[in-house]
Design a protein around this motif. Structure first.
Motif: not given
Length: 537
Positions: A241-249, A253-259, A452-457
């Motif tokens: 929950r901490d990493v998803l809602e309050r990412p520090q790095h 944040r870039a990985l979450i944004e790339a979803i 479909s088989a690639l990393d989200v970023s």
């Protein structure tokens, strides 16, 4: 929290000379506790899978541990020889691999392969092994387990093969289970089923689990804690929950944004004065001879499919495996011939053309395939692979090779024409596939599960590249995918297919945010992380 089942301390894994960096993993430390799911997240090359391979004693040739320790039940796994590792593998540490078709023996029946797990550790009699294999197939929810146990891997679907892999990993009730990207290439509905199954089995068996993924949607679905890796180092570690809602790095944040699906553009589609592609009442039937699970039957892959695609438009075709979406794409590029109906490109019916007339028109429609490595000849340099189409259509060799260089530059890979496919990453190979599709200067590109088989970023980069090329080269795209998130991100309009029929169509925004068909709602509900249910909650 209980004592860790696995402790990795200061692990450093050196790469062979000539690699793009010195270490695969550098000074990495984390624990995996009983009854928790630690998700290790990162792009390809981040080191997430290499650390898991070190735990299993399956490091690639040339990669070696130069520092640190991996503690499991008081033993440093780095100090074990191969014989000692074999005693642990399967028995106390299980692993689910990303691609079950590669991991399973194609020449052995499913039951025999599960039985081998017991045989390798001298467990149970042959009859007991078969009985236990059937119990495991029932536990992982494989349909018709009495038939599945006698099946060969190719007779099962991707999701069914992954259930077999899970059954094998659980056979000896290990204390630690490592799952390495086990849902990456699956449809979202199948992926949701596998994630639910893994989480349920982990809870029931009380195992410690290390789940390796590049998708924060998956993390939101199942993780207790999260370890984010980049270029061999840990950049963030904490409760899910901490990493998803309050990412520090910034990288997290870039990985979450790339979803995909985080940013859905406003619809840009206007009714065209004249469509580029007009598909009318298309039918395609495949007749099977039957097999282990099915008697001889007819499969209506396309059942009265009609739509138009405008010049400059990106039209998404979404559905699960078996929905008919890839058959539709293959009919559009005439790799398959429809049984009836018409495919009119600028008023010319492609479905009725043959010989030179078909050859002349077909160059206007090109395809980007799902697996660029499989579609590229491993013995052909990528420049020549791109030039082959123009050469076959009468372009002089020197001119075609020069054009290949220019196309590679266009897709961000300048100066690499003399390299072979194996020298590139998955994302780079997909860029080569795009360059090859552009070589004949098409008007329409059919992209069949191209990301479909690639990393989200990396996926986000390829989608951005396709969007840029579409505008620069005045292209139209027929974009085939199983993921509505991806379709919503790049497409102007979306068709949703089920059992060979179109069940819904509309602007990307309308379909994603206000679906009308029950099937579309099911696809959206299956997207991992769409309604996060964190294990740490």
């Amino acid at each position: 929290m209980s004592d860790p089942v696995l402790s990795i301390r200061g692990l450093t894994l050196a790469l062979p000379k000539g690699a793009d960096r010195r270490y695969a993993v550098e000074d990495v430390s984390y624990d995996v506790h009983g009854s928790e799911i630690l998700c290790v997240v990162g792009e390809s090359g981040s080191g997430k899978s290499m650390a898991a391979n070190a735990v299993m004693g399956l490091l690639p040739k040339g990669v070696r541990a130069t520092a640190g320790e991996i503690l499991f039940d008081g033993q440093d796994l780095l100090r074990l020889d191969e014989k000692q590792h074999r005693k642990l593998r399967g028995l106390r540490i299980g692993m689910i691999f990303q691609e079950p078709m590669t991991a399973l023996n194609p020449l052995m029946r499913v039951g025999a392969q599960i039985g081998e797990v017991f045989e390798a550790h001298n467990r149970l009699t042959p009859a007991e092994r078969q009985s236990r294999a059937l119990e495991l197939l029932i536990e992982v929810g494989l349909p018709q387990p009495e038939k599945a146990i006698r099946a060969y891997p190719f007779e099962l679907s991707g999701g069914q093969r992954q259930r077999v892999m899970i059954a094998m990993a659980l056979a000896l009730e290990p204390e630690l289970l490592i799952a390495d990207e086990p849902t990456t290439a699956l449809d979202v509905t199948t992926q949701a089923q596998i994630l639910e199954l893994i989480a349920d089995l982990q809870r029931r068996h009380g195992m410690a689990m290390m789940f390796i993924t590049h998708d924060f949607g998956v993390v939101a679905e199942i993780a207790t804690r999260v370890c984010v890796m980049r270029e061999g180092r840990i950049v963030e570690l904490g409760a899910a929950r901490d990493v998803l809602e309050r990412p520090q790095h910034d990288y997290t944040r870039a990985l979450i944004e790339a979803i995909p699906g985080n940013h859905i553009p406003e619809s840009r589609y206007l009714d065209p004065p004249a469509p580029l592609l007009e598909v009318s009442h298309l039918h395609k039937v495949f007749r099977s001879r039957g097999g282990l699970f099915k008697s001889s039957r007819e499969v209506h892959a396309l059942d009265d499919v009609s739509f138009i695609l405008a010049p400059g438009e990106t039209l998404g075709v979404v559905g699960e495996s078996g929905s008919g979406k890839s058959t539709l794409g293959r009919c559009v590029v005439r790799l398959e011939r429809p049984d009836s109906g018409t495919l009119a490109l600028s008023g010319i019916d492609l479905s009725s053309l043959k010989g030179e007339a078909l050859r002349r028109e077909r160059r206007r429609v090109q395809m980007i395939f799902q697996d660029p490595y499989a579609s590229l000849n491993p013995r052909t340099r990528v420049g020549m692979a791109i030039a082959q189409g123009p050469i076959a259509n009468g372009v002089p060799r020197d001119k075609a090779l020069k054009q290949a260089d220019q196309l590679l530059e266009l897709v961000g890979l300048g100066g690499v024409a003399d390299r072979f496919p194996h020298e590139f990453s998955g994302g780079q190979r997909q860029r080569i596939g795009i360059a090859r599709a552009l070589a004949l200067d098409p008007e329409l590109i059919v992209a069949d599960e191209a990301v479909s088989a690639l990393d989200v970023s990396i996926q986000a980069q390829i989608l951005e590249l396709l969007e840029d090329l579409k505008h620069r080269l005045s292209l139209s795209l027929l974009f085939i995918t199983h993921d509505l998130r991806v379709a919503a991100q790049i497409c102007d309009r979306i068709l949703v297919m089920q059992h060979g029929r179109i069940v819904e169509q509309g602007s990307a925004r309308e379909v994603f945010l206000n679906p009308q068909a029950a099937y579309t709602r099911e696809l959206l509900a299956a997207i991992p992380g769409r309604e996060p249910s964190l294990a740490s909650a």
